[in-house]
Structure formats: structure tokens, C-alpha cells
Design an enzyme around this catalytic site. Sequence first.
Site, mmCIF file in Angstrom:
data_model
loop_
_atom_site.group_PDB
_atom_site.id
_atom_site.type_symbol
_atom_site.label_atom_id
_atom_site.label_comp_id
_atom_site.label_asym_id
_atom_site.label_seq_id
_atom_site.Cartn_x
_atom_site.Cartn_y
_atom_site.Cartn_z
ATOM 1 N N THR A 41 -73.695 16.454 -17.211
ATOM 2 C CA THR A 41 -72.667 17.377 -17.686
ATOM 3 C C THR A 41 -73.263 18.604 -18.369
ATOM 4 O O THR A 41 -72.539 19.532 -18.709
ATOM 5 C CB THR A 41 -71.721 16.656 -18.661
ATOM 6 O OG1 THR A 41 -72.489 16.007 -19.676
ATOM 7 C CG2 THR A 41 -70.902 15.597 -17.932
ATOM 8 N N HIS A 46 -80.345 14.834 -23.984
ATOM 9 C CA HIS A 46 -80.582 14.954 -25.416
ATOM 10 C C HIS A 46 -81.005 13.593 -25.958
ATOM 11 O O HIS A 46 -81.072 12.606 -25.202
ATOM 12 C CB HIS A 46 -79.352 15.501 -26.154
ATOM 13 C CG HIS A 46 -78.087 14.720 -25.911
ATOM 14 N ND1 HIS A 46 -77.862 13.467 -26.440
ATOM 15 C CD2 HIS A 46 -76.980 15.015 -25.175
ATOM 16 C CE1 HIS A 46 -76.685 13.024 -26.061
ATOM 17 N NE2 HIS A 46 -76.123 13.939 -25.283
ATOM 18 N N HIS A 49 -79.455 10.268 -25.060
ATOM 19 C CA HIS A 49 -79.694 9.650 -23.759
ATOM 20 C C HIS A 49 -80.962 8.801 -23.726
ATOM 21 O O HIS A 49 -81.209 8.091 -22.741
ATOM 22 C CB HIS A 49 -79.863 10.734 -22.678
ATOM 23 C CG HIS A 49 -78.630 11.523 -22.398
ATOM 24 N ND1 HIS A 49 -78.523 12.877 -22.663
ATOM 25 C CD2 HIS A 49 -77.428 11.161 -21.870
ATOM 26 C CE1 HIS A 49 -77.337 13.311 -22.293
ATOM 27 N NE2 HIS A 49 -76.650 12.295 -21.818
ATOM 28 N N LYS A 83 -65.171 9.983 -26.273
ATOM 29 C CA LYS A 83 -64.636 11.332 -26.386
ATOM 30 C C LYS A 83 -63.197 11.297 -26.895
ATOM 31 O O LYS A 83 -62.409 10.418 -26.540
ATOM 32 C CB LYS A 83 -64.672 12.051 -25.027
ATOM 33 C CG LYS A 83 -66.084 12.236 -24.473
ATOM 34 C CD LYS A 83 -66.892 13.176 -25.356
ATOM 35 C CE LYS A 83 -68.304 13.333 -24.858
ATOM 36 N NZ LYS A 83 -69.124 14.197 -25.740
ATOM 37 N N ARG A 87 -63.339 16.057 -21.116
ATOM 38 C CA ARG A 87 -64.505 16.905 -20.939
ATOM 39 C C ARG A 87 -64.142 18.151 -20.138
ATOM 40 O O ARG A 87 -63.293 18.111 -19.251
ATOM 41 C CB ARG A 87 -65.613 16.136 -20.187
ATOM 42 C CG ARG A 87 -66.227 15.001 -20.963
ATOM 43 C CD ARG A 87 -67.248 14.284 -20.118
ATOM 44 N NE ARG A 87 -67.804 13.111 -20.773
ATOM 45 C CZ ARG A 87 -68.898 13.109 -21.531
ATOM 46 N NH1 ARG A 87 -69.552 14.248 -21.704
ATOM 47 N NH2 ARG A 87 -69.347 12.008 -22.086
ATOM 48 N N GLN A 172 -67.592 4.047 -11.791
ATOM 49 C CA GLN A 172 -68.826 3.482 -12.336
ATOM 50 C C GLN A 172 -69.012 2.053 -11.844
ATOM 51 O O GLN A 172 -70.140 1.629 -11.546
ATOM 52 C CB GLN A 172 -68.821 3.526 -13.866
ATOM 53 C CG GLN A 172 -70.135 3.012 -14.460
ATOM 54 C CD GLN A 172 -70.270 3.288 -15.938
ATOM 55 O OE1 GLN A 172 -69.815 4.308 -16.445
ATOM 56 N NE2 GLN A 172 -70.899 2.374 -16.664
ATOM 57 N N ASP A 193 -70.978 1.942 -25.915
ATOM 58 C CA ASP A 193 -69.729 2.611 -25.554
ATOM 59 C C ASP A 193 -69.424 2.434 -24.066
ATOM 60 O O ASP A 193 -68.313 2.725 -23.612
ATOM 61 C CB ASP A 193 -69.774 4.095 -25.915
ATOM 62 C CG ASP A 193 -70.922 4.841 -25.251
ATOM 63 O OD1 ASP A 193 -71.863 4.196 -24.759
ATOM 64 O OD2 ASP A 193 -70.879 6.092 -25.243
ATOM 65 N N LYS A 228 -74.249 10.475 -36.691
ATOM 66 C CA LYS A 228 -74.746 10.275 -35.339
ATOM 67 C C LYS A 228 -76.187 10.724 -35.225
ATOM 68 O O LYS A 228 -76.555 11.802 -35.670
ATOM 69 C CB LYS A 228 -73.877 11.049 -34.348
ATOM 70 C CG LYS A 228 -74.038 10.605 -32.913
ATOM 71 C CD LYS A 228 -72.973 11.238 -32.043
ATOM 72 C CE LYS A 228 -73.085 10.730 -30.607
ATOM 73 N NZ LYS A 228 -72.036 11.317 -29.743
ATOM 74 N N LYS A 231 -78.245 14.631 -34.084
ATOM 75 C CA LYS A 231 -77.475 15.828 -34.376
ATOM 76 C C LYS A 231 -78.208 16.671 -35.418
ATOM 77 O O LYS A 231 -78.687 16.161 -36.423
ATOM 78 C CB LYS A 231 -76.077 15.476 -34.896
ATOM 79 C CG LYS A 231 -75.164 14.880 -33.832
ATOM 80 C CD LYS A 231 -74.794 15.918 -32.788
ATOM 81 C CE LYS A 231 -73.778 15.375 -31.799
ATOM 82 N NZ LYS A 231 -73.412 16.366 -30.772
ATOM 83 N N THR A 232 -78.289 17.974 -35.168
ATOM 84 C CA THR A 232 -78.910 18.902 -36.108
ATOM 85 C C THR A 232 -77.915 19.990 -36.454
ATOM 86 O O THR A 232 -76.806 20.046 -35.902
ATOM 87 C CB THR A 232 -80.159 19.554 -35.481
ATOM 88 O OG1 THR A 232 -79.740 20.476 -34.454
ATOM 89 C CG2 THR A 232 -81.076 18.512 -34.852
#
Length: 406
Positions: A41, A46, A49, A83, A87, A172, A193, A228, A231-232
Site C-alpha cells: 500500500t 516500515h 512489517h 484500521k 484505506r 486472504q 491482528d 505503537k 512511530k516517530t
Amino acid sequence: MNKALENLIERGFFQQCTNLEGLSKKMDEGPVTFYIGCDPTGPSLHVGHLVPEFALRHLRKAGHKGIALIGGGTARIGDPSGKTEMRKMISYEQIDENVEKIKAQLERFIGFDGITAKPANNKDWLANLNYIDFLRDIGSCFSVNKMLTFEAYKKRMETGLSFIEFNYQLLQSYDFLQLHTRENCVLQIGGDDQWGNIVAGVDLIRRKTGNEVFGLTFPLITRSDGKKMGKTEKGALFLDKNMTPVFDFFQYWRNVADADVRKFMLLFTFLTVEEINGICSGDINQAKEKLAYEVTKEIHGIEEADNALKAAKAAFSGAGDKSTMPTFEAEKSVIENGIGVVDLFAMVKLGGSKSEIRRLVEQGGASVNNNTISDIKQVLGVKDLDDSGEFILRAGKKKFMRVIFK
């Protein structure tokens, strides 16, 4: 229990399994083929993953065969799991471009040999499906009532679940069936998830073939403060160095909370448990540096990790190579005419907005060439440059910038 599974559990790669005893027995009988999946996506993976990718390498090292499935087909719909809203749809052309970029990242990290590890793209079997035939053959195996009991759908029902997203679990599950048929894949692994989707795939294969396959999930990784992981302030921590510079990537790991160091070493490095226990029993800052170096090495290579380490030492101890530090180039006239400290920090985008920079200065969190600046009206000129004719700016304890004037 099977040694490979024991290793995953000991390192923190286990949340739940459809049949742990059965999977252990299956793995004891010989190598199994398993898969992990990610949807393209965006143009880069990141940190979120990475957990399944590290697990893939652990399992491959134990003799099992991994498939890294890139969802060039499922990305056309979008997974509702985790989510709160649908998306954003992206073009098929963009998805295909993302597939190639992510495949290249996985190639660098995993090293596909076509035998113990290989890539796959579910576009190959999803893009040209006949919808009516798919509904008759696959849709008939699913209970809507059961689907709505899964957490991913229950959460999305609160804000609105589109019909296109509702189909995601079927697709899936169909991926698992296809890989089972094509590659004798008997195990799907992923974040917790994905539990509902994985269980649905296990059930579909049982219904269509009569065979037992397995699903195993990992905990969703959070920091010790409950936030999480990955995350920055600038957003997600990407593997693409054009989106997250290597030094920023290194510093993220260097600055994790003390309580997270051992957990992240177990998950995101290939150091042995014994090595990790020894490192974490010593100086915590050295342990953080080791964590940062090892993760950066795995993602970006030894040379980039060495450069990031040198840059960190140059910034914080003056002992490293300044050329590897984050750098901003400015015209010489800027400093010849003098520049206010707030304007300087704003120019190089260090410290946030000007109001945030003012607060930073007033609170003693800003420094220039290791000299703390406390006056927001202070003007810096040529006389304030270091011996190299540069500025090393620091905002707080963790952010800095080398400023060169040309």
C-alpha cells in the site's frame, strides 16, 4: 516441542496458534513450507512489517521454507484489520511499482534463493478471477455471522465497513489455499491482528481439501510506554533510506527506552539469547548502541551501520566522523550577516516550529557547538563557528544537525 518453535517462543514471536502441538509434530517430521504476507500500500516497508520477516529468517535457518507473499492483488482492496477507516485506494500502476520496491527490500533482507526462501505475488491468481465462480466456489464456504465475530470486522463495524473490505478475508484465505495447492504450504504466520484472516484460511483449506494446515501469530509490538512501536515524530520508521535517513533509523533504536532493549534485541537481531542476556546485563547505553548497530546492519548493510555509528559518536562524544552526520548546507552570506538562533534552528528544520524552538532555547535544550544557548534573541555570526567553520546544532539530547556554509 520442536526446536524452531521453541526458539520463536523464547524470542517473543508467539501469541497464539491454531494447533501448537500439531504444528510442532509436523515440523519434527521434516521441513515445512510457510508464508508471510504484506500488502504494497506504500513504496516501502516500515518497522511494523519486520517481525514476520525476522521470523521467516529464523525458521529458514532451522531448515524450513519461507514464502514472502506481496499482495499485489489484495492491495487493490485493502485490509481493514487494525484500521478505523477505509484505506485510500491507489492506482493499479502505483501498486505494481510498490510491489517491485518492496520485493527489492525483501531481497536485500531475506536473500531469495528460490528454494529456502522465495517471493510471490497474489496478483498472479487474484487479478483475473471470475467473480461469480469465486462466490460459488469460495464464498459459499464462509459464514457472515462468524466473520463478524472477528475483532477486525467488529471494530470496523463501529465506523462503517465497506462491502469491498468485507471481501478481504475471502481473498486472504484464498491466498493460503493457492499456496497450499501450488507449494504445499502448511503454515501462515503474521501479526495477531491477522488472526481472524489466518483462521479463516485454515478453515477454507480444511473444507476444500480435507487437509490440516496451521496458523501462528505474533504479538503486536508496542513500546514499554504502550505506544505503537516504530512511530516517530515524522511518522513511521521506513526501511527506504530516502523516506527515513539511515542515521534517523539508527537513532530510533539507539534511543529506545531501557525497558525495551532486551525485547527488541530478541525480536530484531540475530544475536543469540545468551549474547543478548550478556549485553543487557552490562551498561545500558552500550546495549542500546549495539541494538541500533545490529538492526541497522541487517536492514541497510554493514557500511551504512558503520557510518551511522561514527556519526552518532561525532555528535555526542566528538570522537567520530562528522562527514557521516546529518548535514545542512547554507550560503556563506547567511552567517556573514548574522542570524538569530531561532531563525537558524528553523532554517535547518531542527526543533519544530519557531514557537517550539523558542521554548526549547528558554528551557536550555538548544546548543551550538556544545555551548548551551538560553537567549532567544542571540545572534550568531562568523566568530561563533567551530575550527572547521561549521555549526553543530543540537535540539534536546537526541537531535542534531551539522551546518556547513558555502
